[in-house]
Scaffold this motif. Structure first.
Motif, PDB file in Angstrom:
ATOM      1  N   GLU A 311     -34.243  -1.232 -29.490  1.00  0.00           N
ATOM      2  CA  GLU A 311     -32.952  -0.953 -30.176  1.00  0.00           C
ATOM      3  C   GLU A 311     -32.697   0.776 -30.203  1.00  0.00           C
ATOM      4  O   GLU A 311     -31.387   0.917 -29.937  1.00  0.00           O
ATOM      5  CB  GLU A 311     -33.168  -1.305 -31.852  1.00  0.00           C
ATOM      6  CG  GLU A 311     -31.993  -1.034 -32.420  1.00  0.00           C
ATOM      7  CD  GLU A 311     -30.862  -2.324 -31.978  1.00  0.00           C
ATOM      8  OE1 GLU A 311     -29.646  -1.875 -32.351  1.00  0.00           O
ATOM      9  OE2 GLU A 311     -30.973  -2.816 -31.186  1.00  0.00           O
ATOM     10  N   LEU A 312     -33.585   1.664 -30.124  1.00  0.00           N
ATOM     11  CA  LEU A 312     -33.312   3.035 -29.669  1.00  0.00           C
ATOM     12  C   LEU A 312     -32.731   2.909 -28.268  1.00  0.00           C
ATOM     13  O   LEU A 312     -31.837   3.682 -28.356  1.00  0.00           O
ATOM     14  CB  LEU A 312     -34.634   3.860 -29.896  1.00  0.00           C
ATOM     15  CG  LEU A 312     -35.218   3.935 -31.151  1.00  0.00           C
ATOM     16  CD1 LEU A 312     -36.374   4.829 -30.889  1.00  0.00           C
ATOM     17  CD2 LEU A 312     -34.426   4.896 -32.385  1.00  0.00           C
ATOM     18  N   MET A 313     -33.309   2.486 -27.401  1.00  0.00           N
ATOM     19  CA  MET A 313     -32.738   2.577 -25.991  1.00  0.00           C
ATOM     20  C   MET A 313     -31.217   1.912 -25.887  1.00  0.00           C
ATOM     21  O   MET A 313     -30.399   2.427 -25.555  1.00  0.00           O
ATOM     22  CB  MET A 313     -33.776   1.603 -25.117  1.00  0.00           C
ATOM     23  CG  MET A 313     -33.391   2.036 -23.584  1.00  0.00           C
ATOM     24  SD  MET A 313     -33.915   3.667 -22.972  1.00  0.00           S
ATOM     25  CE  MET A 313     -32.164   4.397 -22.890  1.00  0.00           C
ATOM     26  N   ARG A 314     -30.911   0.655 -26.741  1.00  0.00           N
ATOM     27  CA  ARG A 314     -29.620   0.098 -26.527  1.00  0.00           C
ATOM     28  C   ARG A 314     -28.728   0.979 -27.273  1.00  0.00           C
ATOM     29  O   ARG A 314     -27.648   1.074 -26.867  1.00  0.00           O
ATOM     30  CB  ARG A 314     -29.704  -1.088 -27.506  1.00  0.00           C
ATOM     31  CG  ARG A 314     -30.548  -2.522 -26.656  1.00  0.00           C
ATOM     32  CD  ARG A 314     -30.246  -3.670 -27.636  1.00  0.00           C
ATOM     33  NE  ARG A 314     -31.133  -4.469 -27.035  1.00  0.00           N
ATOM     34  CZ  ARG A 314     -32.177  -5.080 -27.664  1.00  0.00           C
ATOM     35  NH1 ARG A 314     -32.788  -4.236 -28.821  1.00  0.00           N
ATOM     36  NH2 ARG A 314     -33.201  -5.731 -27.075  1.00  0.00           N
ATOM     37  N   ARG A 315     -28.922   1.718 -28.665  1.00  0.00           N
ATOM     38  CA  ARG A 315     -28.111   2.329 -29.374  1.00  0.00           C
ATOM     39  C   ARG A 315     -27.813   3.764 -28.268  1.00  0.00           C
ATOM     40  O   ARG A 315     -26.632   4.193 -28.353  1.00  0.00           O
ATOM     41  CB  ARG A 315     -28.771   2.947 -30.766  1.00  0.00           C
ATOM     42  CG  ARG A 315     -28.694   1.804 -31.604  1.00  0.00           C
ATOM     43  CD  ARG A 315     -29.168   2.072 -32.831  1.00  0.00           C
ATOM     44  NE  ARG A 315     -29.453   0.846 -33.757  1.00  0.00           N
ATOM     45  CZ  ARG A 315     -29.242   0.754 -35.158  1.00  0.00           C
ATOM     46  NH1 ARG A 315     -29.247   1.961 -35.510  1.00  0.00           N
ATOM     47  NH2 ARG A 315     -29.555  -0.485 -35.935  1.00  0.00           N
ATOM     48  N   LEU A 316     -28.758   4.379 -27.791  1.00  0.00           N
ATOM     49  CA  LEU A 316     -28.673   5.453 -26.967  1.00  0.00           C
ATOM     50  C   LEU A 316     -27.606   5.098 -25.836  1.00  0.00           C
ATOM     51  O   LEU A 316     -26.875   5.905 -25.379  1.00  0.00           O
ATOM     52  CB  LEU A 316     -29.857   5.807 -26.567  1.00  0.00           C
ATOM     53  CG  LEU A 316     -29.790   7.400 -25.759  1.00  0.00           C
ATOM     54  CD1 LEU A 316     -29.209   8.643 -26.692  1.00  0.00           C
ATOM     55  CD2 LEU A 316     -31.453   7.851 -25.503  1.00  0.00           C
ATOM     56  N   MET A 317     -27.772   3.733 -25.375  1.00  0.00           N
ATOM     57  CA  MET A 317     -27.058   3.302 -23.939  1.00  0.00           C
ATOM     58  C   MET A 317     -25.483   3.193 -24.528  1.00  0.00           C
ATOM     59  O   MET A 317     -24.673   3.628 -23.762  1.00  0.00           O
ATOM     60  CB  MET A 317     -27.621   2.371 -23.481  1.00  0.00           C
ATOM     61  CG  MET A 317     -28.991   2.697 -22.531  1.00  0.00           C
ATOM     62  SD  MET A 317     -28.741   3.819 -21.226  1.00  0.00           S
ATOM     63  CE  MET A 317     -27.716   2.950 -20.157  1.00  0.00           C
ATOM     64  N   ARG A 318     -25.448   2.852 -25.829  1.00  0.00           N
ATOM     65  CA  ARG A 318     -24.057   2.589 -26.046  1.00  0.00           C
ATOM     66  C   ARG A 318     -23.326   3.979 -26.427  1.00  0.00           C
ATOM     67  O   ARG A 318     -22.288   4.117 -26.055  1.00  0.00           O
ATOM     68  CB  ARG A 318     -23.972   1.834 -27.473  1.00  0.00           C
ATOM     69  CG  ARG A 318     -24.337   0.384 -27.388  1.00  0.00           C
ATOM     70  CD  ARG A 318     -23.849  -0.321 -28.465  1.00  0.00           C
ATOM     71  NE  ARG A 318     -24.852  -0.194 -29.726  1.00  0.00           N
ATOM     72  CZ  ARG A 318     -25.892  -0.955 -29.961  1.00  0.00           C
ATOM     73  NH1 ARG A 318     -26.112  -1.831 -29.143  1.00  0.00           N
ATOM     74  NH2 ARG A 318     -26.739  -0.634 -31.032  1.00  0.00           N
TER      75      ARG A 318
END
Length: 778
Positions: A311-318
């Motif tokens: 989720e950290l990775m997803r949020r950063l990519m967003r």
């Protein structure tokens, strides 16, 4: 008069004939361009190139976006990346003959019609730079059918070691100028993550210095959060870091580069998180000698933690969808994987990965599977936004788990290796076969001095680049000096030349660079100085931790700490000015022994003796000759050429001081330890004389550096204008050097000594008498 008129008329006709016979150049053809076409909804780099193209080459042209009615006509020039389908590009047959997957293509007709296109975004600005800097005076006929350039490196990742580094605050650094130069050289990927604040959020008990290791390679949770760790860091802290990350990513994309993350991961989390979730505690990852408080990661073997990182990775990519890769460094600087053997505290971890009393092999296998699962977690989460996202790592931290990790590599998990590892051994063959599984192979090199800026060693740089090429690498991490701080760096010229023409003659490249900088008349003197400096750099020995990386030299404060025969004899209060910025704890032997750091022997007496002899034999003669030649050139040169000679002279004078300090570090080890170990009176006296000579030499050297620092306008070293830190010196460097000199002169004649029990001594406020407890030392 009639004869004179006839002669003049004839000369005029001849002159016209000569002018008519002059072949049109590329610059002539560019004057006929009336329209620059970029793709509608294209990439930022296409607009960047178009705007610079018009500003510098075709001020008469207008920029339009592609569309109906805009794609035809004479004097129309297209600028686009190949996959935009806006420009035709080279024919498949021409590409086959050129031989390369990555390419750049310039086509230019006499009337200005043509195109500038490339197979990848990062090559578009590089091609524009070749046109602007190298091709304007060439015959335009050579471009009428199109010119293809095949870059040697399909991926050139790395950067300047400033943009995504605490050194980004160094005086004179300009992020955009540096990124623009990297694009000119043909770089494709650069790390962009750095902390926005002066220091990391990580803190520790009074006197602990371990927080400093969190200053570099910030992990994902320094930019975004999830419900699992919400509130662990202040919103202001996260927002500042994310804003800087976005700005750096924007700069990268503006010039066609792919931004990425260089992270130490998985890193420890604040105690508050583990107090809330004590059952999610993972591995202890701090260094017991450098920390006073244990640090723990979250346990990656628990699905809730894996969800958290995904989720950290997803949020950063967003937030930053341009991100294209991660380079992951681990088991160091407060990061590490559970139950891997190289953890500083030894194999350890959370409750869910492996039960007690398992075999070494079983633990290694479980640890490796946990590592690979984490890698895939990050890559797959990022791929939801960017399908071509990749993760790069090295095996340095996984020697005991290597077999299982290599077995489990899959598409998009790439490996960094040293060139020597790709030999014909079974392991080497196994590594070379990894691309068949979708795992790419990378290597790395540096075309710069480990500490100073703009040190010329172009022939050595060429050997480094060609060495990568000879080993079969077309993907590499390369570090160069930032152009704002080293504007005349010939090493960058060499990299650029060999990237775009693997067969380029280095002597020709170097001579052309010198002529461009100081003119044809001054070029021989500059080339000679560069060659001599190249020889001096090659001749200088390894000084281990202090000189073989870009962090050891400032961390141990060698420029400002006194090289006294008995350092401990200097009162603690008089040493405080430099010790407070050293990356050492109160009981680190390095405080009193330049040959030690915690439990490591940095340099033996024999190694130190050999280093001193090598430096004296191989470094000073060519370096002093180069400095003398540049001094002569400064006195005779004028204008811009003189400014270049002054710049290069100051850098070589700084190099001499830097090398001299490193040499004297080795001389301290050789002399002090030689004196302590000697049993023969004559040998003892020889070592004592060596120590005295070392002190005198370093006093002279330190004074020379202080004078240079105060007088020079050349930025030959990173300086923090806001004040001294453990990572950089401040503007007060000359004052600190004078304190060093005063202490060395005051304690010069002391007998060499190192307390063998220094590591075991407790602080005075511990309340224990050393005479009592030291009786029980090992």
């Amino acid at each position: 008069m009639t004869k004179i008129a006839a002669i003049l008329g004839a000369l005029g006709v001849l002159g016209f004939s000569f002018a008519a016979e002059r072949k049109p150049t590329v610059a002539d053809a560019l004057k006929n361009i009336r329209v620059l076409v970029v793709p509608e909804n294209g990439r930022p780099v296409e607009q960047t190139v178009a705007e610079e193209f018009r500003r510098d080459l075709t001020p008469q042209a207008e920029i339009v976006t592609d569309g109906p009615g805009k794609g035809d006509g004479r004097s129309l020039f297209r600028i686009a990346v190949a996959d935009e389908k806006s420009a035709a590009g080279p024919t498949p047959d021409a590409l086959r003959k050129a031989g390369g997957k990555s390419w750049m293509f310039l086509k230019l007709a006499p009337d200005g019609t043509g195109e500038l296109t490339a197979s990848a975004p990062h090559l578009l600005y590089a091609l524009y730079s070749l046109l602007k800097d190298d091709w304007l005076a060439l015959d335009a006929a050579g471009f009428e059918s199109g010119k293809i350039v095949i870059p040697r490196f399909s991926r050139l990742e790395g950067g300047d070691n400033y943009l995504a580094n605490p050194k980004r605050v160094a005086a004179g650094y300009d992020a955009e100028r540096s990124v623009r130069e990297l694009a000119r050289l043909g770089f494709s990927h650069i790390p962009v993550n750095a902390l926005a604040k002066d220091m990391p959020a990580e803190q520790g008990p009074p006197g602990e210095i371990y927080y400093r290791f969190y200053y570099f390679s910030p992990d994902l949770d320094q930019f975004v959060e999830t419900p699992l760790n919400a509130g662990a860091y202040s919103p202001e802290y996260l927002e500042a870091n994310l804003t800087l990350l976005k700005e750096n990513a924007r700069l990268a994309v503006k010039y066609g580069l792919t931004p990425g993350l260089n992270i130490s991961s998985p890193r420890s989390v604040p105690d508050a998180v583990l107090e809330k979730y004590p059952y999610l505690r993972g591995a202890r990852v701090d260094h017991p000698f450098r920390s006073y408080r244990p640090r723990f990661t979250l346990t990656l073997s628990h699905p809730a933690v894996r969800w958290h990182y995904a989720e950290l990775m997803r949020r950063l990519m967003r937030e930053v969808p341009e991100l294209g890769y991660i380079y992951l460094w681990t088991n160091d600087s407060g990061s590490g994987f559970e139950y891997t053997a190289s953890l500083y505290a030894g194999r350890n971890g959370g409750a869910y990965l492996v039960r007690e009393w398992k075999s070494h092999e079983a633990v290694a296998k479980a640890a490796a599977e946990n590592v690979l699962r984490y890698f895939r977690t990050l890559k797959d989460a990022a791929a939801e936004t960017r399908p071509d996202f990749r993760l790069l790592f090295n095996l340095f931290s996984f020697s005991n788990e290597e077999e299982f990790i290599l077995d489990g590599l899959t598409e998009g998990l790439d490996l960094w290796v040293a060139p020597r590892e790709l030999d014909d051994s079974p392991r080497g063959r196994r590594l070379k076969a990894l691309p068949t599984k979708g795992s790419e192979i990378f290597t790395t090199t540096r075309l710069q001095n480990n500490y100073l800026l703009g040190i010329p060693s172009p022939w050595l740089a060429a050997e480094e680049v060609r060495g990568l090429q000879a080993a079969g690498f077309d993907k590499a991490q390369v570090t160069v000096d930032p152009s704002p701080l080293a504007p005349y760096d010939v090493n960058r010229d060499v990299l650029r030349a060999l990237n775009f023409d693997a067969g380029a003659d280095v002597d020709t490249v170097v001579a052309a660079a010198a002529s461009r900088l100081v003119g044809k008349s001054g070029a021989p003197a500059l080339v000679k100085a560069w060659r001599l400096c190249d020889a001096a750099v090659r001749g200088f020995p390894s000084i281990m931790l202090y000189g073989d990386n870009n962090w050891g030299f400032p961390w141990y404060r060698l420029l400002v700490r006194p090289f006294a025969p008995d350092i401990e004899k200097i009162p603690e209060a008089e040493r405080a000015y430099y010790e407070k910025y050293m990356t050492v704890t109160f009981n680190n032997p390095n405080l009193v022994d330049l040959g030690m750091d915690i439990l490591w022997t940095l340099m033996t007496r024999e190694q130190a003796d050999a280093a001193v002899a090598q430096a004296d034999r191989a470094t000073w003669p060519p370096l002093d000759e180069a400095i003398g030649g540049l001094g002569d050139a400064v006195r005779s040169a004028k204008g811009e050429g003189r400014a270049v000679f002054v710049d290069q002279l100051d850098r070589l004078r700084a190099l001499r001081c830097y090398f001299r300090t490193l040499r004297n570090t080795a001389a301290w080890v050789a002399g002090v330890h030689g004196f302590i170990e000697a049993r023969d009176p004559a040998e003892k006296q020889r070592c004592l004389a060596m120590v005295r000579a070392m002190v005198d030499d370093e006093v002279r050297n330190a004074r020379a550096l202080a004078a240079l620092f105060e007088a020079s306008k050349t930025r030959f070293m990173p300086v923090d204008p806001t004040g001294e830190t453990f990572n950089m010196y401040g503007t007060n460097l000359p004052d600190l050097i004078r304190r060093k000199v005063a202490l060395m002169e005051k304690y010069r004649n002391d007998e060499p000594r190192v307390d063998p029990d220094f590591m075991w001594r407790l602080p005075p406020d511990a309340g224990l008498d050393p005479k009592v407890y030291l009786k029980r030392r090992p």
